[in-house]
Design an enzyme around this catalytic site. Structure first.
Site, PDB file in Angstrom:
ATOM      1  CG  ASP A  59      -2.124   0.875   1.092  1.00 18.42           C
ATOM      2  OD1 ASP A  59      -1.955   2.031   0.657  1.00 18.42           O
ATOM      3  OD2 ASP A  59      -3.230   0.421   1.412  1.00 18.42           O
ATOM      4  CB  THR A  94      -6.639   2.074   0.372  1.00 22.69           C
ATOM      5  OG1 THR A  94      -5.468   2.824   0.692  1.00 22.69           O
ATOM      6  CG2 THR A  94      -6.400   0.604   0.664  1.00 22.69           C
ATOM      7  CE1 TYR A 190      -5.001  -5.149   6.727  1.00 21.36           C
ATOM      8  CE2 TYR A 190      -6.199  -3.570   8.072  1.00 21.36           C
ATOM      9  CZ  TYR A 190      -5.068  -3.936   7.378  1.00 21.36           C
ATOM     10  OH  TYR A 190      -3.989  -3.090   7.334  1.00 21.36           O
ATOM     11  CG  ASP A 226      -1.081   4.109   2.954  1.00 24.20           C
ATOM     12  OD1 ASP A 226      -1.079   4.852   1.963  1.00 24.20           O
ATOM     13  OD2 ASP A 226      -1.934   4.176   3.860  1.00 24.20           O
ATOM     14  CG  HIS A 230      -1.059   8.424   5.105  1.00 26.23           C
ATOM     15  ND1 HIS A 230      -1.645   9.322   4.253  1.00 26.23           N
ATOM     16  CD2 HIS A 230      -1.538   7.203   4.741  1.00 26.23           C
ATOM     17  CE1 HIS A 230      -2.439   8.679   3.409  1.00 26.23           C
ATOM     18  NE2 HIS A 230      -2.386   7.390   3.685  1.00 26.23           N
ATOM     19  CG  ASP A 271      -3.075   1.215  -2.591  1.00 27.75           C
ATOM     20  OD1 ASP A 271      -1.862   1.519  -2.505  1.00 27.75           O
ATOM     21  OD2 ASP A 271      -3.854   1.297  -1.623  1.00 27.75           O
ATOM     22  CG  HIS A 272      -2.642   4.997  -3.369  1.00 25.00           C
ATOM     23  ND1 HIS A 272      -1.704   5.325  -2.417  1.00 25.00           N
ATOM     24  CD2 HIS A 272      -3.616   4.309  -2.725  1.00 25.00           C
ATOM     25  CE1 HIS A 272      -2.114   4.869  -1.242  1.00 25.00           C
ATOM     26  NE2 HIS A 272      -3.263   4.241  -1.400  1.00 25.00           N
ATOM     27  CG  HIS A 377      -2.999   7.976  -0.941  1.00 26.77           C
ATOM     28  ND1 HIS A 377      -4.220   7.364  -1.049  1.00 26.77           N
ATOM     29  CD2 HIS A 377      -2.490   7.583   0.256  1.00 26.77           C
ATOM     30  CE1 HIS A 377      -4.427   6.623   0.026  1.00 26.77           C
ATOM     31  NE2 HIS A 377      -3.397   6.740   0.850  1.00 26.77           N
TER      32      HIS A 377
HETATM   33  P1  AMP Z   1      -6.036   4.922   3.015  1.00 27.94           P
HETATM   34  O1  AMP Z   1      -6.944   5.655   3.951  1.00 27.94           O
HETATM   35  O2  AMP Z   1      -6.564   4.970   1.618  1.00 27.94           O
HETATM   36  O3  AMP Z   1      -4.651   5.365   3.165  1.00 27.94           O
HETATM   37  O4  AMP Z   1      -6.117   3.384   3.449  1.00 27.94           O
HETATM   38  C1  AMP Z   1      -5.037   2.665   3.976  1.00 27.94           C
HETATM   39  C2  AMP Z   1      -5.454   1.917   5.190  1.00 27.94           C
HETATM   40  O5  AMP Z   1      -6.384   0.878   4.825  1.00 27.94           O
HETATM   41  C3  AMP Z   1      -4.316   1.190   5.872  1.00 27.94           C
HETATM   42  O6  AMP Z   1      -3.956   1.889   7.028  1.00 27.94           O
HETATM   43  C4  AMP Z   1      -4.863  -0.183   6.194  1.00 27.94           C
HETATM   44  O7  AMP Z   1      -4.711  -0.503   7.546  1.00 27.94           O
HETATM   45  C5  AMP Z   1      -6.332  -0.100   5.825  1.00 27.94           C
HETATM   46  N1  AMP Z   1      -6.784  -1.368   5.266  1.00 27.94           N
HETATM   47  C6  AMP Z   1      -6.189  -2.070   4.295  1.00 27.94           C
HETATM   48  N2  AMP Z   1      -6.837  -3.219   4.037  1.00 27.94           N
HETATM   49  C7  AMP Z   1      -7.893  -3.230   4.854  1.00 27.94           C
HETATM   50  C8  AMP Z   1      -8.958  -4.149   5.055  1.00 27.94           C
HETATM   51  N3  AMP Z   1      -9.037  -5.277   4.345  1.00 27.94           N
HETATM   52  N4  AMP Z   1      -9.878  -3.847   5.987  1.00 27.94           N
HETATM   53  C9  AMP Z   1      -9.803  -2.692   6.683  1.00 27.94           C
HETATM   54  N5  AMP Z   1      -8.811  -1.779   6.539  1.00 27.94           N
HETATM   55  C10 AMP Z   1      -7.869  -2.040   5.638  1.00 27.94           C
HETATM   56 ZN    ZN Z   2      -3.638   2.696  -0.125  1.00 29.50          ZN
HETATM   57 ZN    ZN Z   3      -3.034   5.779   2.569  1.00 28.05          ZN
END
Ligand code: AMP
Ligand code: ZN
Ligand code: ZN
Length: 440
Positions: A59, A94, A190, A226, A230, A271-272, A377
């Site tokens: 990620d 994500t 998860y 990731d 952040h 993913d990004h 992102h």
């Molecule tokens: P973002 O807010 O787009 O940066 O999302 C990244 C976050 O998604 C990470 O901190 C992960 O812990 C969370 N994440 C990834 N996969 C899962 C999942 N299957 N279920 C819940 N949270 C997730």
């Molecule tokens: Zn992500």
């Molecule tokens: Zn993120």
């Protein structure tokens, strides 16, 4: 005659993006020596088993993290296999992008339009990353369901949606119960606390099974790059140590496969990417649209808003005019290249912050909204900062090939080829970018 159109055409032919700047070069840091025979997986001398397809997501991994001198294993896989800087789908978040990677559809068509969203069919409910109700996921079939139905055993060591009983229904009277649906044969709920080492070891354990019950399609997911990106920003040493830790885990996977004599086609993606942000590059949404006019659904690199009853015109007047460092649209009027906004789950208004050479701007709910982060992102999916990594390695792939950038909707078609599944119909991508680098 000016050279500009020619140059633009040449760039397009090379698959380069139309975005107006190239990303900052991240300075190299001390390079650990790459171990000999570093990639390991797939070397003919040790392989005794038919190859498994393993889709690995790191990620928030920027392709240029490979140039920082801290990724001996990933860089070796890239050098010995096929690699590219891949364009994510909009929004560069994500859940939308992980679902694209396993469906071959853009978020507007697969229904996971955001990490956080609402649906008129479920008034009062909000989808979050913890939602496992199939209602939110059922629009597009993920690859593991297609594979399971074709008799291919699958196992997921985390992936957004892999814990969902896909195709199932929630009983309104008993909301905790889901009836029907298909999950991967092996999957885990998860949990960020499961260490990378445990994640890799679970995959290797699954592959120890006898051939009949051994998975042939596996996913593996790492979140820590990731999280660090952040918190500290993409150029920070602490982010690079997360990069280095995940590199070691990928090495552990490759070594574990080699020890089993297990051939593998590894498809390693993110993913990004991740853009640097700073406290001085923030716009408070409530200073433009008061909370009495609209609800803010998402904030950050982009914000989405739903006008309160009778306030649509007031919101339109406030948003649909020039603003420094951000542009707003009604969802139906988003530029076509985003391929976003037709899905009714996309809120009525979307504002996108600028991501430029100095880094990204942030649309905060208010001036005091959490300002601690240094990376984000969710920007224009054509922004160089949002580019995602792509590495493919194994017996199906030619050695040492660098591909021009392609869209991440092409990954699912590639995986279908690797699994021997028929090409999907009506997908948003295809396997064209890979045809010249596949071994037959
Ligand atoms: P973002 O807010 O787009 O940066 O999302 C990244 C976050 O998604 C990470 O901190 C992960 O812990 C969370 N994440 C990834 N996969 C899962 C999942 N299957 N279920 C819940 N949270 C997730
Ligand atoms: Zn992500
Ligand atoms: Zn993120």
């Amino acid at each position: 005659m000016t050279l500009r159109p020619l140059l633009a055409a040449a760039l397009l032919a090379l698959g380069a993006c139309a975005y107006p700047y190239t990303p900052r070069a991240l300075p190299p840091v001390t390079a650990p020596a790459a171990p000999a025979g570093v990639a390991g997986a797939g070397t003919a001398s040790t392989i005794t088993r038919a190859p498994v397809t393993i889709l690995v997501s790191i990620d928030g991994f920027r392709p240029d993290y490979l140039d920082r001198g801290v990724t001996p294993r990933l860089s070796a896989l890239a050098a010995e296999g096929v690699s590219a800087a891949m364009r994510p789908s909009f929004p560069s978040k994500t859940f939308p992008n992980h679902w694209t990677l396993v469906t071959g559809l853009v978020p507007d068509r697969h229904g996971l339009v955001a990490n956080r969203m609402e649906d008129a069919a479920r008034p009062g409910e909000t989808f979050t990353m913890a939602s496992d109700d199939p209602f939110w996921w059922n629009t597009a079939k993920p690859l593991w369901v297609t594979a399971e139905r074709a008799g291919i055993p699958t196992a997921t060591m985390f992936w957004p949606g892999a814990n969902v009983a896909w195709g199932g229904t929630r009983d309104a009277a008993r909301p905790r119960e889901i009836s029907g649906g298909t999950r991967p044969r092996d999957w885990q709920q998860y949990n960020e606390a499961v260490s990378d080492r445990q994640r890799v070891d679970s995959v290797i354990d699954w592959l120890r099974r006898p051939a009949e019950t051994r998975p042939r399609f596996v996913t593996l997911y790492f979140d820590e790059v990731d999280t660090a990106g952040h918190e500290y920003g993409p150029a920070d040493r602490r982010t690079l140590s997360a990069v280095s830790a995940v590199d070691a885990s990928v090495g552990r996977l490759v070594d574990g496969l080699a020890a089993l004599g297990q051939g593998a086609n590894l498809v390693i993606v993110s993913d990004h990417g991740m853009a640097p942000i700073a406290p001085e590059r923030r716009i408070a949404i409530d200073s433009i649209v008061p909370a009495t006019d609209a609800r803010v659904i998402e904030s950050g690199p982009y914000a989405t808003l739903v006008p309160l009853p009778g306030r649509d015109l007031a919101v339109a007047r406030a948003l649909l005019r020039p603003h420094p460092h951000m542009t707003c649209w009604r969802r139906q009027a988003l530029p076509p290249r985003f391929r976003y906004g037709r899905n009714p789950r996309v809120p009525a208004f979307l504002c996108l912050a600028e991501d430029g050479p100095a880094g990204g701007w942030i649309l905060a709910r208010s001036a005091t909204d959490e300002a601690g982060h240094r990376g984000a992102h969710g920007y224009d999916n054509d922004s160089p900062d949002m580019r995602a990594v792509f590495i493919a390695h194994g017996p199906a792939f030619a050695a040492g090939r660098r591909l021009p950038s392609f869209d991440n909707t092409d990954v699912a078609p590639l995986l279908r080829d690797l699994l021997g599944l028929p090409a999907g119909r009506g997908l948003d991508g295809d396997d064209r970018p890979f045809r010249a680098v596949m071994r037959r």
